[in-house]
Every structure is written in structure tokens, then in C-alpha cells.
Design a protein around this motif. Sequence first.
Motif, PDB file in Angstrom:
ATOM      1  N   HIS A  61      -7.386  51.871 -10.333  1.00 46.04           N
ATOM      2  CA  HIS A  61      -6.713  50.568 -10.373  1.00 46.04           C
ATOM      3  C   HIS A  61      -5.910  50.349 -11.660  1.00 46.04           C
ATOM      4  O   HIS A  61      -5.047  49.474 -11.696  1.00 46.04           O
ATOM      5  N   LEU A  62      -6.162  51.098 -12.706  1.00 40.91           N
ATOM      6  CA  LEU A  62      -5.427  50.934 -13.965  1.00 40.91           C
ATOM      7  C   LEU A  62      -4.074  51.656 -13.955  1.00 40.91           C
ATOM      8  O   LEU A  62      -3.241  51.409 -14.818  1.00 40.91           O
ATOM      9  N   PHE A  63      -3.872  52.557 -12.999  1.00 45.33           N
ATOM     10  CA  PHE A  63      -2.627  53.319 -12.966  1.00 45.33           C
ATOM     11  C   PHE A  63      -1.685  52.783 -11.897  1.00 45.33           C
ATOM     12  O   PHE A  63      -2.040  52.682 -10.725  1.00 45.33           O
ATOM     13  N   LYS A  64      -0.483  52.458 -12.338  1.00 44.32           N
ATOM     14  CA  LYS A  64       0.585  52.066 -11.421  1.00 44.32           C
ATOM     15  C   LYS A  64       1.863  52.725 -11.915  1.00 44.32           C
ATOM     16  O   LYS A  64       2.137  52.747 -13.118  1.00 44.32           O
ATOM     17  N   TRP A  65       2.646  53.260 -10.986  1.00 44.33           N
ATOM     18  CA  TRP A  65       3.906  53.858 -11.380  1.00 44.33           C
ATOM     19  C   TRP A  65       4.832  52.768 -11.902  1.00 44.33           C
ATOM     20  O   TRP A  65       4.964  51.719 -11.266  1.00 44.33           O
ATOM     21  N   PRO A  66       5.497  52.984 -13.029  1.00 44.35           N
ATOM     22  CA  PRO A  66       6.438  51.993 -13.553  1.00 44.35           C
ATOM     23  C   PRO A  66       7.594  51.754 -12.581  1.00 44.35           C
ATOM     24  O   PRO A  66       7.998  52.649 -11.844  1.00 44.35           O
ATOM     25  N   LYS A  67       8.118  50.546 -12.600  1.00 40.60           N
ATOM     26  CA  LYS A  67       9.215  50.168 -11.705  1.00 40.60           C
ATOM     27  C   LYS A  67      10.578  50.639 -12.237  1.00 40.60           C
ATOM     28  O   LYS A  67      11.518  50.772 -11.475  1.00 40.60           O
ATOM     29  N   THR A  68      10.681  50.824 -13.542  1.00 39.39           N
ATOM     30  CA  THR A  68      11.948  51.250 -14.141  1.00 39.39           C
ATOM     31  C   THR A  68      11.844  52.699 -14.590  1.00 39.39           C
ATOM     32  O   THR A  68      10.758  53.204 -14.847  1.00 39.39           O
ATOM     33  N   ARG A  69      12.980  53.356 -14.672  1.00 37.65           N
ATOM     34  CA  ARG A  69      13.070  54.753 -15.112  1.00 37.65           C
ATOM     35  C   ARG A  69      12.068  55.627 -14.356  1.00 37.65           C
ATOM     36  O   ARG A  69      11.340  56.423 -14.940  1.00 37.65           O
ATOM     37  N   LYS A  70      12.047  55.482 -13.061  1.00 37.14           N
ATOM     38  CA  LYS A  70      11.057  56.150 -12.217  1.00 37.14           C
ATOM     39  C   LYS A  70      11.045  57.666 -12.394  1.00 37.14           C
ATOM     40  O   LYS A  70       9.980  58.279 -12.486  1.00 37.14           O
ATOM     41  N   GLU A  71      12.206  58.266 -12.443  1.00 32.66           N
ATOM     42  CA  GLU A  71      12.286  59.729 -12.564  1.00 32.66           C
ATOM     43  C   GLU A  71      11.691  60.200 -13.901  1.00 32.66           C
ATOM     44  O   GLU A  71      10.960  61.184 -13.953  1.00 32.66           O
ATOM     45  N   PHE A  72      12.034  59.490 -14.965  1.00 31.27           N
ATOM     46  CA  PHE A  72      11.500  59.827 -16.292  1.00 31.27           C
ATOM     47  C   PHE A  72       9.973  59.794 -16.283  1.00 31.27           C
ATOM     48  O   PHE A  72       9.317  60.741 -16.736  1.00 31.27           O
ATOM     49  N   TRP A  73       9.394  58.696 -15.784  1.00 30.47           N
ATOM     50  CA  TRP A  73       7.938  58.551 -15.803  1.00 30.47           C
ATOM     51  C   TRP A  73       7.245  59.543 -14.874  1.00 30.47           C
ATOM     52  O   TRP A  73       6.191  60.080 -15.209  1.00 30.47           O
ATOM     53  N   ARG A  74       7.835  59.790 -13.719  1.00 24.01           N
ATOM     54  CA  ARG A  74       7.235  60.761 -12.787  1.00 24.01           C
ATOM     55  C   ARG A  74       7.180  62.137 -13.453  1.00 24.01           C
ATOM     56  O   ARG A  74       6.164  62.819 -13.406  1.00 24.01           O
ATOM     57  N   THR A  75       8.286  62.534 -14.103  1.00 19.57           N
ATOM     58  CA  THR A  75       8.338  63.834 -14.781  1.00 19.57           C
ATOM     59  C   THR A  75       7.314  63.894 -15.914  1.00 19.57           C
ATOM     60  O   THR A  75       6.581  64.877 -16.060  1.00 19.57           O
ATOM     61  N   LYS A  76       7.264  62.844 -16.714  1.00 17.52           N
ATOM     62  CA  LYS A  76       6.369  62.822 -17.867  1.00 17.52           C
ATOM     63  C   LYS A  76       4.902  62.897 -17.447  1.00 17.52           C
ATOM     64  O   LYS A  76       4.126  63.691 -17.966  1.00 17.52           O
ATOM     65  N   ILE A  77       4.518  62.063 -16.493  1.00 14.49           N
ATOM     66  CA  ILE A  77       3.113  62.018 -16.079  1.00 14.49           C
ATOM     67  C   ILE A  77       2.731  63.282 -15.319  1.00 14.49           C
ATOM     68  O   ILE A  77       1.633  63.823 -15.517  1.00 14.49           O
ATOM     69  N   ASP A  78       3.620  63.808 -14.490  1.00 10.88           N
ATOM     70  CA  ASP A  78       3.340  65.074 -13.805  1.00 10.88           C
ATOM     71  C   ASP A  78       3.174  66.210 -14.814  1.00 10.88           C
ATOM     72  O   ASP A  78       2.315  67.077 -14.643  1.00 10.88           O
ATOM     73  N   ARG A  79       3.991  66.201 -15.852  1.00  9.58           N
ATOM     74  CA  ARG A  79       3.868  67.219 -16.911  1.00  9.58           C
ATOM     75  C   ARG A  79       2.526  67.079 -17.636  1.00  9.58           C
ATOM     76  O   ARG A  79       1.849  68.073 -17.905  1.00  9.58           O
ATOM     77  N   ASN A  80       2.116  65.856 -17.930  1.00 11.66           N
ATOM     78  CA  ASN A  80       0.813  65.636 -18.574  1.00 11.66           C
ATOM     79  C   ASN A  80      -0.320  66.167 -17.701  1.00 11.66           C
ATOM     80  O   ASN A  80      -1.253  66.810 -18.205  1.00 11.66           O
ATOM     81  N   ARG A  81      -0.244  65.904 -16.406  1.00  8.61           N
ATOM     82  CA  ARG A  81      -1.271  66.400 -15.481  1.00  8.61           C
ATOM     83  C   ARG A  81      -1.319  67.926 -15.477  1.00  8.61           C
ATOM     84  O   ARG A  81      -2.392  68.530 -15.466  1.00  8.61           O
ATOM     85  N   ALA A  82      -0.148  68.552 -15.470  1.00  8.23           N
ATOM     86  CA  ALA A  82      -0.088  70.024 -15.462  1.00  8.23           C
ATOM     87  C   ALA A  82      -0.663  70.597 -16.755  1.00  8.23           C
ATOM     88  O   ALA A  82      -1.396  71.594 -16.720  1.00  8.23           O
ATOM     89  N   ILE A  83      -0.340  69.982 -17.873  1.00  5.29           N
ATOM     90  CA  ILE A  83      -0.882  70.440 -19.162  1.00  5.29           C
ATOM     91  C   ILE A  83      -2.397  70.315 -19.165  1.00  5.29           C
ATOM     92  O   ILE A  83      -3.115  71.228 -19.610  1.00  5.29           O
ATOM     93  N   ASP A  84      -2.921  69.190 -18.673  1.00  8.17           N
ATOM     94  CA  ASP A  84      -4.371  68.981 -18.598  1.00  8.17           C
ATOM     95  C   ASP A  84      -5.034  70.065 -17.751  1.00  8.17           C
ATOM     96  O   ASP A  84      -6.059  70.635 -18.136  1.00  8.17           O
ATOM     97  N   GLU A  85      -4.439  70.331 -16.603  1.00  5.94           N
ATOM     98  CA  GLU A  85      -5.006  71.329 -15.684  1.00  5.94           C
ATOM     99  C   GLU A  85      -5.015  72.724 -16.314  1.00  5.94           C
ATOM    100  O   GLU A  85      -6.012  73.440 -16.232  1.00  5.94           O
ATOM    101  N   ARG A  86      -3.905  73.107 -16.946  1.00  5.72           N
ATOM    102  CA  ARG A  86      -3.841  74.417 -17.611  1.00  5.72           C
ATOM    103  C   ARG A  86      -4.865  74.526 -18.724  1.00  5.72           C
ATOM    104  O   ARG A  86      -5.506  75.567 -18.891  1.00  5.72           O
ATOM    105  N   ALA A  87      -5.032  73.461 -19.490  1.00  4.74           N
ATOM    106  CA  ALA A  87      -5.990  73.476 -20.594  1.00  4.74           C
ATOM    107  C   ALA A  87      -7.413  73.662 -20.073  1.00  4.74           C
ATOM    108  O   ALA A  87      -8.177  74.474 -20.616  1.00  4.74           O
TER     109      ALA A  87
END
Length: 140
Positions: A61-87
Motif C-alpha cells: 500500500h505504500l508504493f504507487k507509481w508517480p503520475k508525472t514523468r512515468k517513463e523516468f520513474w518506471r526505468t529508475k524503479i525497475d533498475r533498482n529492482r534489478a540491482i537488488d536481485e543481482r546483489a
Amino acid sequence: MAGIRGKNTKPEMIIRRGLHARGFRYRLHDKRLPGRPDLVFPKYHAVVFVHGCFWHGHDCHLFKWPKTRKEFWRTKIDRNRAIDERAIVALKEDDWRCCTIWECSLKGRAAVPIELLLDRCSSWLCSNRRSSELRGIPKG
């Protein structure tokens, strides 16, 4: 975004203080390990990550995709998830036990009493379980 902390966040400090008070000793943000875990317990060959739900794209419930700059945030958060998984994969390959504590377990409607969360983390550290994800109290 320059003012956003990556270390010593409020959730991380709560976990650190609680585990230290219970007698656990750890290293902070060890640069020699993949993903620089928030807490490293060499005695238990275990690491703990304390993740913010927004920055790591947690399904709660604490996570919601931002309404602005959607592409930027999707890329950033997906990259964070990938880094976490690799680590985590790299740590497990080196026989480290990994635990992730999510921000939603400390605040919001899914919050767990701090003492219960610290009990669960303490028992995980002393066990032989390979990995854990601490968030909310299981129903049933």
C-alpha cells in the motif's frame, strides 16, 4: 532527489538500534559485498537489507507509481529492482544468508509491532534459514 538518503534512514535506524540492543553486532554498508547490504553479520554469515517500499518498487500500500514523468520513474524503479536481485543472487552464491525488511513492516496499515519484527529478525539470524522477507504478520 539529492536530499533523499540512501543510508541511515529512519527504518534502518530502528532496526539497527533494536538488534544492537539485543546483543547483535554488525558492520554497516560493507563495500566489499554486492549491493552494500545495510547490515552485515559476519558471525552469522548473514546480511539484512532495509528497503523503502517506493524506491525498491514493493507491492504494498505504500508504493504507487508517480503520475508525472512515468517513463523516468518506471526505468529508475525497475533498475533498482534489478540491482537488488543481482546483489541477492551474488550474495547467495557466496553462501551469505539474506533478509529483506520492508518499510511497510514498520509503518502504515501493515505495520508489525517493532518488538515482534525484531524477534523475527533475531530468530532468523540465529537459525539456518537461507533467506527471509519480513513484512506484515501472516494471516491465519
